[in-house]
Motif scaffolding. Structure first.
Motif, mmCIF file in Angstrom:
data_model
loop_
_atom_site.group_PDB
_atom_site.id
_atom_site.type_symbol
_atom_site.label_atom_id
_atom_site.label_comp_id
_atom_site.label_asym_id
_atom_site.label_seq_id
_atom_site.Cartn_x
_atom_site.Cartn_y
_atom_site.Cartn_z
ATOM 1 N N ALA A 1 44.441 31.588 44.577
ATOM 2 C CA ALA A 1 45.567 31.970 45.432
ATOM 3 C C ALA A 1 45.212 31.735 46.894
ATOM 4 C CB ALA A 1 45.932 33.431 45.194
ATOM 5 N N GLN A 2 43.931 31.981 47.213
ATOM 6 C CA GLN A 2 43.435 31.757 48.562
ATOM 7 C C GLN A 2 43.696 30.327 49.033
ATOM 8 O OE1 GLN A 2 39.263 32.463 48.680
ATOM 9 N NE2 GLN A 2 39.519 34.385 49.786
ATOM 10 N N ARG A 3 43.519 29.412 48.112
ATOM 11 C CA ARG A 3 43.740 28.000 48.435
ATOM 12 C C ARG A 3 45.154 27.748 48.915
ATOM 13 N NH1 ARG A 3 39.832 23.515 46.673
ATOM 14 N NH2 ARG A 3 38.141 24.648 47.632
ATOM 15 N N PHE A 4 46.062 28.602 48.469
ATOM 16 C CA PHE A 4 47.458 28.404 48.838
ATOM 17 C C PHE A 4 47.868 29.358 49.948
ATOM 18 C CE2 PHE A 4 46.841 26.928 44.583
ATOM 19 C CZ PHE A 4 47.469 25.717 44.607
ATOM 20 N N GLY A 5 46.873 29.949 50.576
ATOM 21 C CA GLY A 5 47.149 30.843 51.694
ATOM 22 C C GLY A 5 47.983 32.034 51.260
ATOM 23 N N ARG A 6 47.719 32.530 50.088
ATOM 24 C CA ARG A 6 48.586 33.552 49.522
ATOM 25 C C ARG A 6 47.740 34.578 48.792
ATOM 26 N NH1 ARG A 6 53.576 34.577 48.049
ATOM 27 N NH2 ARG A 6 53.512 36.038 46.321
ATOM 28 N N ALA A 7 47.734 35.787 49.325
ATOM 29 C CA ALA A 7 46.978 36.835 48.637
ATOM 30 C C ALA A 7 47.899 37.480 47.611
ATOM 31 C CB ALA A 7 46.497 37.867 49.642
ATOM 32 N N PRO A 8 47.377 37.796 46.435
ATOM 33 C CA PRO A 8 48.229 38.462 45.444
ATOM 34 C C PRO A 8 48.714 39.799 45.996
ATOM 35 C CG PRO A 8 46.124 37.802 44.484
ATOM 36 C CD PRO A 8 46.012 37.583 45.957
ATOM 37 N N ALA A 9 49.958 40.157 45.672
ATOM 38 C CA ALA A 9 50.536 41.384 46.217
ATOM 39 C C ALA A 9 50.018 42.617 45.500
ATOM 40 C CB ALA A 9 52.057 41.319 46.124
ATOM 41 N N PHE A 10 49.484 42.416 44.300
ATOM 42 C CA PHE A 10 49.077 43.577 43.504
ATOM 43 C C PHE A 10 47.644 43.434 43.047
ATOM 44 C CE2 PHE A 10 53.557 42.795 43.046
ATOM 45 C CZ PHE A 10 54.096 44.008 43.429
ATOM 46 N N THR A 11 46.979 44.547 42.904
ATOM 47 C CA THR A 11 45.618 44.500 42.378
ATOM 48 C C THR A 11 45.689 44.366 40.857
ATOM 49 O OG1 THR A 11 45.512 46.863 42.034
ATOM 50 C CG2 THR A 11 44.830 46.057 44.205
#
Lengths: 445, 491, 248
Positions: free
Chosen positions: A427-437
């Motif tokens: 997800a990091q590669r897409f500049g996107r942190a997951p919203a949930f753990t």
């Protein structure tokens, strides 16, 4: 005409000390490596895979020593959150005993500790490996400088109670250096194993190592291997790896490949269906960015009747990165009733990115069902509209759908915990942190 | 996936019948008894000069050939194709052969050697205009020379030039000079270089701006003489907004030795033009033991400019070895390239055929439909390249490659190369293999259809998508050809 | 709420909507009925801004704003919600991540902070329960492997999460069994609000047994050919559409 790289690498042969019983294979390897022509664009197997990263340096500096100072970082790099496993940690190709719980297992033997019987078994495997199709000069090099390695043997009707993780971590050094890595795995009849091979970097500066890995696997009658090969090294490193799998009667092989790291990643995978009833299932994801080059060369050999194989690779290529996929299915003359499928899907994100894909079929038996498909495509317009109709911007929709495109394969992993561990990395590669753990999601049972 | 496997051709009777069906006789395998003027075997600069002199060519043309010859000397025969054969001895071939009665060239069909006319009639290609299928102009090339071109007057009225290329060199040097070698350069590949040096004849077509060619144009090629190579060269220029449909058919006598056919075809579709090029290739495939047959090493390529469209359709049933990739360079924006192919191999035939679609312009589109049928001990390979260049925004390709295997002694192969450098380009490639199963045959037979007819139906159904692209006149011929390949002595 | 005037639209050069007029006030429920091919689904797609649906004339304003000039996501943020007839499956993108992105985008447009994950999850669990789906559906890919009825319920669940001001239900009842139909109807009725309007596009009258409309319109050949109260639906059920087509 040998390149500087070849000359310098051959000097390593003399520089490494190896036990006598490995000398014959080293001699064969170095003779073949010295004679091998350096691949160019005209070499079919390397047509799209430029080796200029390697040719530009000699990679013959001394291997940096392990220091106790970064043990914590090394341990962290080798840990897959939530996964309880036996570990073997190699730092710059050398065993790190404190981090290697697997050393206590009788199933795991280092070449240097092998007894006479084990030496013979290893030597036989090494000799067999030289006969494999798709053998290339880096396999010769691997043999040429061989002085250590890991032999994993799971006996008849047995299994390890936990997955085995072999984690190769390179640290980088003043000058570029080479790491040779060799793993042999034998699963006897009815044996079962989950093997995770991880390649990572722990380094304050650039990891300028060149890893030449080769993993040879025998899967006996009705035995079962689940295999992960994950490359998440730093982007200055170079990686060339091979995995060759021999499947016996009713053997089962499942694999997942991840190509995330290294400036140059070349991965050759050969799966030999030698006897009837065996099944292989391979998936893989590559997401090169910057100026990375990732090349997956897979070859599924169907030499016996009644075998099945299924292969799915997906890639997203960003920036000026390049990805190469070559997926070959070879149905031999008597391999009737084979079912073989291959799918390769790609997304290019920029107009500097490049994909070269070549799904191949070579078929010499008539009663078979084979299909392959390859696409280079944009995201599904319907899906994008659906997201936009819910207020999500086009750009965010693009990112979500791109991630979803590969996340689909993570969702299907046999060990969900590994998917959970990889998801944020990707997800990091897409500049996107997951919203949930993971815990939050898990709670929704 | 785990259903009980389909039994295939395990029924020995069905096997036998299918085997019979593929034991076809080569219908075009007669040898014509015609006196010819044939050059002694061997190749050197003098031979190149001789051919050029024989054609009375201007100096620039001779030099062009010599340049190609010198390039050829430095080149090596390609070996990457999935075919195996004894390399031809290029010094043992004769590079020029012409029917003797043609020495001064016929002024009209009345002057054509009657034996020659009979040859073409046997092939089902009557050259007498009154006998012709309505609306097809024919250029007949016998060994190395064009022997007759029909309907020239009517074509001239529309401004269409359709003549042997040897004649075009004299009558339209400006067009030949401007376009020859622009699509397939002299040193493009080994065989193209050889062709450029020694080509003796072929067809030349020019369609003026905005003209829709009033009839189908057609060339029939026939190799008759033993130990000769045939090197024809075709050049078709469709000027802006014009339209032409061109058909090509080929046959050769049954001979024990292998004969070489190395042609070059260049198509130029200028802005908004459309070229449809159809081939029914039925060169002698060799006998059941794989003896004899034509080596068909052909370079065919088209350039499509803005909004232009080029469509290649081929039905390949002949030749011992085929090496052929009719290609499209989609140079202008919105250009369209198509490739529809049926390749049938039997006995010991080998085919390595496919296409290249090079997308240079924006919104260029290409479609590839390839149907390979392998029987006997043959090897049939599709080899293709789809390349999206960095400027090919919005380009699209769709490729479908299907293989049908009949019997367990043959091979079917697919080697697609897909290269993309543009994020908005869309490429889809699919390939499948299948066989004629006992279940299918049994179903047909249970419904009263005999095995022979059933196989023919299944194969025809398999090829349907390609056949529908053929012009009417050829569709009939192609159907008959496959029928011949599939039907046994019972008929 | 929404005012549609003389709307003309075409799909692939084929005119579908040919001068459609419709005014809906806040709190109203309008049912749009009509024979197949009348342009019912086109209306929803045009209003939601799907590519390929070209407006050739006319206007549509939502709360006074010209929505036809907006991108699809901007329309959604202005409070327009389309419940799709055939919701697309998006494997690999989890329902949860998707909904969070959607809710946050709409909140951002309203000048609100993103919802923290704990509050979001609480609300999502509540709503998924309200549409009678197991909460494990939140973890799955968007509509991935859902049955037809589950997809429709998922649409309704999204509608509840996003709290739009104009809800367009495009043949939401098609393919639903009676239980699912009641769930959908119950959800819509629960969302009825003086500030929220509904357009219910349907081919059959049966949904209107559960969601009672204020007005019923008949769409035929791209125009509204008849309007009336809820009793019109019953009349249509009885007589079919052909009598109207001859009138139109």
């Amino acid at each position: 005409m040998a390149t500087v790289f070849q000359d310098q690498q051959l000097q390593r042969v003399n520089g490494t000390h190896a036990p006598d019983w490995l000398q014959p294979i080293r001699a064969q390897g170095s003779a073949a490596f010295a004679a091998a022509p350096w691949p160019t664009r005209k070499t079919e197997a390397w047509k799209y895979c430029s080796l200029k990263t390697l040719a530009g340096d000699s990679y013959h500096a001394d291997i940096p020593p392990i220091t106790a100072a970064n043990n914590k970082d090394l341990a962290a790099a080798a840990t897959i959150a939530g996964l309880d496993s036996y570990q073997l940690v190699l730092v710059n190709g050398q065993i790190h005993p404190e981090l290697s719980s697997a050393l206590a297992l009788e199933q795991v033997v280092l070449f240097e500790n092998a007894n006479t019987d084990q030496q013979a078994a290893i030597a036989e495997q090494l000799a067999n490996a030289r006969q494999q199709s798709n053998h290339h000069l880096f396999n010769d090099l691997n043999d040429a400088v061989l002085n250590s390695g890991v032999l994993v043997t799971i006996g008849r009707n047995s299994q390890l109670d936990k997955p085995l993780q072999i984690c190769s971590i390179n640290t980088g050094a003043e000058s570029a250096y080479s790491v040779n890595s060799r793993v042999l795995v034998v699963l006897e009849t009815n044996a079962e194993l989950t093997l995770i091979e991880q390649f990572a970097s722990v380094s304050a500066h650039d990891d300028n190592s060149f890893t030449n890995n080769q993993t040879d696997i025998q899967i006996g009658d009705n035995a079962r291997l689940t295999h992960y090969r994950l490359n998440r090294m730093q982007s200055a490193s170079a990686f060339i790896g091979s995995s060759r799998i021999d499947l016996q009667r009713d053997a089962h092989y499942q694999a997942f490949h991840l190509g995330l790291g290294s400036a140059l990643t070349r991965n050759d995978l050969v799966v030999n269906h030698n006897i009837g009833g065996s099944h292989s299932e391979i998936s893989g994801v590559y997401v090169p960015q910057g100026s990375q080059l990732v090349d997956f060369h897979t070859c599924i050999e169907h030499a016996a009747a009644h075998c099945t194989s299924n292969e799915v690779f997906r890639g997203i290529i960003n920036d000026q990165a390049k990805a190469v996929f070559n997926g070959r299915i070879h149905i031999h003359k008597d391999a009737q009733k084979t079912l073989a499928e291959l799918s390769n899907k790609n997304l290019l994100l920029t107009n500097k990115a490049e994909i070269d894909t070549k799904p191949e079929l070579e078929i010499y038996a008539d009663d078979v069902k084979c299909a392959h498909g390859a696409t280079v495509a944009q995201l599904d317009d319907k899906a994008r509209f659906y997201l936009q109709s819910r207020g999500i911007s086009e750009q965010d929709a693009q990112v979500m759908l791109s991630f979803g495109f590969i996340n689909e394969l993570l969702d299907a992993l046999p060990h969900p915990v590994i998917g959970d561990w990889l998801r944020p990395l990707l997800a990091q590669r897409f500049g996107r942190a997951p919203a949930f753990t993971t815990e939050q999601v898990e709670a929704l049972s | 996936m785990t259903d009980a496997p389909t039994p295939v051709l395990t029924d020995p009777e069905a096997n036998q019948e299918i085997h019979q069906r593929f034991k076809k006789e080569y219908a075009a395998g007669f040898i014509s008894d015609i006196e010819s003027d044939t050059l002694l075997p061997g190749l050197n600069e003098d031979v190149v000069r001789f051919i050029s002199a024989k054609k009375g060519e201007p100096e620039w043309m001779t030099e062009w050939r010599l340049k190609a010859y010198r390039s050829w000397l430095e080149m090596v025969e390609p070996d990457w194709a999935h075919v195996q054969y004894d390399k031809p001895d290029f010094q043992a071939l004769s590079y020029y052969s012409a029917p003797k009665s043609m020495a001064d060239g016929p002024k009209s069909l009345d002057e054509v050697d009657p034996e020659l006319l009979r040859t073409y009639e046997k092939l089902g290609i009557p050259l007498h205009e009154q006998l012709m299928l309505a609306g097809v102009a024919v250029d007949a090339v016998f060994d190395s020379v064009s022997v007759a071109t029909t309907f020239r007057d009517k074509l001239a009225e529309a401004g269409v030039i359709f003549m042997p290329i040897s004649e075009a060199v004299h009558k339209h040097p400006e067009l030949v000079k401007k376009y020859l070698g622009t699509v397939v350069p002299q040193r493009d590949n080994f065989y193209a270089a050889l062709n450029s040096a020694v080509f003796s004849d072929g067809s030349f077509v020019y369609i003026p701006k905005g003209v829709r060619c009033p009839m189908e144009l057609s060339t029939y090629f026939r190799i008759n003489e033993a130990k000769t190579g045939q090197f024809e060269r075709t050049l078709i220029i469709a000027d802006e907004g014009s339209h032409v449909s061109y058909l090509e058919g080929c046959t050769a006598p049954m001979r024990d030795e292998n004969q070489l056919h190395a042609a070059v075809v260049e198509l130029i579709a200028l802005d908004d033009a459309e070229i449809k090029y159809s081939t029914v290739q039925n060169w002698y495939p060799g006998d059941e033991e794989g003896k004899g047959g034509i080596y068909n090493f052909v370079t065919k390529r088209a350039v499509a400019h803005t909004n232009a469209k080029v469509s290649w359709t081929q039905v390949e049933t002949g030749s011992a070895v085929t090496w052929k990739y009719p290609s499209c360079i989609l140079k202008g924006d919105n250009a369209v390239g198509e490739f529809y192919s049926v390749a049938l191999t039997n006995n010991y035939q080998q085919a390595d055929t496919g296409t290249k679609m090079i997308h240079l312009g924006k919104n260029t589109r290409s479609t590839i439909i390839s149907k390979g049928i392998s029987a006997g001990k043959s090897q049939n390979a599709y080899r293709g390249l789809v390349r999206m260049n960095p400027n090919a925004a919005g380009a699209r390709n769709y490729t479908q490659c299907d293989s049908l295997l009949i019997g367990d002694q043959c091979g079917a192969h697919t080697f697609p190369y897909i290269e993309s450098k543009h994020p908005s380009a869309v490429i889809e490639h699919e390939a499948t293999t299948s066989t004629v199963s006992d279940d299918q045959l049994f179903l047909c037979r249970q419904r009263g259809i005999d095995t022979e007819k059933a196989v023919s139906m299944i194969v025809n159904g398999f090829c349907k998508e390609v056949f529908k692209e053929l012009p009417m006149e050829f569709a009939v011929e192609a159907g008959k050809l496959l029928e011949l390949s599939l039907e046994g002595s019972v008929g | 709420m929404i005012s549609i005037s003389n709307l003309h639209a075409k799909v692939e050069d084929k005119p579908i909507l040919k001068g459609l007029n419709l005014d809906i006030k806040p709190g109203e429920i309008h049912a749009i009925m009509g024979p197949n091919g009348a342009g019912k689904s086109t209306l929803g797609n045009v209003l939601a801004g799907r590519d390929g649906y070209e407006v050739t004339a006319g206007s549509a304003t939502l709360n006074g704003k010209d929505i036809l000039a907006l991108e699809a996501e901007e329309r959604a943020r202005e409070g327009l919600f389309l419940a799709f007839q055939y919701p697309v499956e998006i494997p690999g993108v989890s329902n949860l991540e998707f909904l969070k992105a959607s809710v946050d985008a709409i909140r951002a447009h309203q000048g609100k902070e993103p919802l923290d994950s704990v509050s979001f999850l609480k609300k999502a669990r509540e709503k998924i329960k309200a549409v009678n789906l197991d909460q494990s559906f939140l973890k799955r890919g968007v509509n991935e492997g859902f049955s037809g009825g589950e997809k429709k319920r998922n649409e309704l669940m999204q509608m509840m999460m996003l709290e739009p001001s104009l809800c367009i239900l495009d043949e939401t009842d098609s393919g639903l069994d009676i239980d699912a139909l009641q769930v959908v109807a119950h959800g819509v009725n629960a969302m009825r609000d003086p500030n929220r309007s509904f357009i219910i596009v349907t081919h059959y009258q049966r949904l209107l047994d559960y969601i009672v409309p204020d007005y019923v319109h008949v769409l035929a050949d791209g125009k509204i050919v008849k309007s009336g109260g809820k009793e019109l639906a019953l009349e249509l059920e009885e007589k079919g559409y052909s009598w109207l087509e001859s009138e139109a």
